[in-house]
Design an enzyme around this catalytic site. Structure first.
Site, PDB file in Angstrom:
ATOM      1  N   GLY A  25      83.005  66.604 -14.710  1.00 53.20           N
ATOM      2  CA  GLY A  25      82.055  66.817 -15.791  1.00 53.20           C
ATOM      3  C   GLY A  25      81.383  65.511 -16.170  1.00 53.20           C
ATOM      4  O   GLY A  25      81.161  64.636 -15.329  1.00 53.20           O
ATOM      5  N   GLN A  27      82.356  62.776 -17.874  1.00 59.85           N
ATOM      6  CA  GLN A  27      83.100  61.569 -17.537  1.00 59.85           C
ATOM      7  C   GLN A  27      83.550  61.569 -16.078  1.00 59.85           C
ATOM      8  O   GLN A  27      83.528  60.536 -15.408  1.00 59.85           O
ATOM      9  CB  GLN A  27      84.313  61.421 -18.461  1.00 59.85           C
ATOM     10  N   HIS A 107      91.460  60.107 -22.496  1.00 56.55           N
ATOM     11  CA  HIS A 107      91.679  60.349 -23.932  1.00 56.55           C
ATOM     12  C   HIS A 107      93.155  60.674 -24.091  1.00 56.55           C
ATOM     13  O   HIS A 107      93.767  61.287 -23.213  1.00 56.55           O
ATOM     14  CB  HIS A 107      90.803  61.508 -24.401  1.00 56.55           C
ATOM     15  N   GLY A 133      79.467  60.137 -20.431  1.00 55.63           N
ATOM     16  CA  GLY A 133      79.533  59.861 -19.010  1.00 55.63           C
ATOM     17  C   GLY A 133      78.220  59.444 -18.385  1.00 55.63           C
ATOM     18  O   GLY A 133      78.184  58.563 -17.516  1.00 55.63           O
ATOM     19  N   GLU A 194      85.342  62.023 -35.006  1.00 53.81           N
ATOM     20  CA  GLU A 194      84.616  63.240 -34.649  1.00 53.81           C
ATOM     21  C   GLU A 194      84.532  64.204 -35.828  1.00 53.81           C
ATOM     22  O   GLU A 194      83.479  64.784 -36.107  1.00 53.81           O
ATOM     23  CB  GLU A 194      85.314  63.928 -33.478  1.00 53.81           C
TER      24      GLU A 194
END
Length: 330
Positions: A25, A27, A107, A133, A194
């Site tokens: 995806g 990243q 992460h 990314g 976030e």
């Protein structure tokens, strides 16, 4: 806090090793391509039916199943969605790891909240670029990089930190600076940011401002421009030079109004609620809630997505963005 640059990292700790990047995806594609173009031996691990298989092969990457890639690799980077990692780890990754392997993450969620507990004979590291990314990839192709965080959770071989630094260097991160942290600190600050500011706080502030203007009789188009569209201009100033750069760049009227009215919005009560949100991140309540939500079929999340997509700001925004010829339409 330790910060590392080009001279502090040695690609030799990765050269000659087989490296699997699981996921392709945002990243995943950046990690796989940057490492490959840094001269390393990389393959991508994906589900056979994944649409990303063709994309990875078109980019010149070898593609295998997750199990095959893990069995082949000395170092495995897990860049799958947080909610999918435990099931994939239990079924396809863990059975194919051997002592001395390195398990890496972008992460710390699943390690910190003990959804994944690797064997003590495995290195466990984290390399987390502090950018999406596409920017990790673009800056690399331009000869630069983005700042990265690294952490060592387990060092079974004595080389875990050196491998993390080498990975960050292969991404381009040592050209910008690599900060050493812990899985705990990365995970908790990332989730809080976030929820309270980047994705949660800002979205609710935008909607509340838009609704306030519309309810007072102003056109939706003007409300959109003032509360959504122009936010990027302000954030770019923050990004380039912090709060002072923004205050210097805007008019005196805007600066005075912001400094005197802003604190009336972000009151001690708001900060107290932020502390509660942080506590839920720290003690694992949010993680449990999110995992239960995923296991329950995303019922609440799907409802919230539908409510947000139906908000008036989304409808007027789509119409106005169609008029903006400089935007790349996707």
């Amino acid at each position: 806090m330790n910060v590392y640059y080009e001279q502090d990292a040695d690609l030799g700790y990765l050269q000659g090793k087989n490296i699997a990047v699981l996921g392709y995806g945002s990243q995943g594609h950046a990690h796989a391509l940057n490492l490959k173009e840094s001269g390393l031996n990389v393959c991508v691990g994906l589900r056979p039916e994944s649409a990303s298989c063709a994309k990875a092969r078109e980019a010149g990457l070898e593609v295998n199943t997750v199990a095959e890639a893990t069995k082949w690799a000395d170092i495995v980077m897990v860049l799958l969605p947080d909610q999918n990692q435990k099931a994939v780890y239990d079924a396809e990754i863990a059975p194919n790891l051997v002592a001395g392997n390195t398990l890496a993450f972008g992460h710390g969620f699943n390690i910190h909240y003990k959804q994944i507990i690797p064997a003590e004979s495995i290195n466990v590291i984290m390399i987390a670029p502090k950018s999406p990314g596409h920017l990790v990839r673009r800056t690399f192709t331009e000869g630069n990089g983005v700042p990265c965080l690294i952490a060592v959770h387990q060092d079974a071989t004595g080389e875990a930190k050196q491998q993390a630094l080498a990975w960050a260097k292969a991404l381009g991160g040592t050209k910008a600076g690599v900060i050493e942290t812990s899985i705990k600190n990365e995970t908790e600050t990332d989730l809080f940011g976030e929820q309270a500011v980047l994705c949660g706080g800002s979205a609710e502030l935008i909607k509340a401002g838009f609704e306030t203007l519309v309810e007072a009789g102003y056109p939706e188009e003007l409300a959109y421009f003032e509360c959504m569209h122009e936010l990027k201009l302000i954030v770019d100033l923050y990004y380039e030079g912090g709060l002072s750069r923004m205050n210097y760049s805007v008019s005196d009227t805007a600066e005075y109004g912001g400094m005197t009215r802003g604190p009336r919005l972000i009151t001690p009560a708001v900060k107290a609620e932020m502390k509660k949100i942080l506590e839920e991140v720290q003690d694992g309540r949010f993680a449990k809630e999110f995992i239960d939500e995923c296991n329950g079929g995303y019922k609440n999340l799907n409802k919230l997505r539908e409510e947000n997509s139906g908000h008036a700001i989304e409808k007027v925004g789509a119409k106005l963005r169609d008029m903006m010829s400089w935007l790349i339409k996707k």
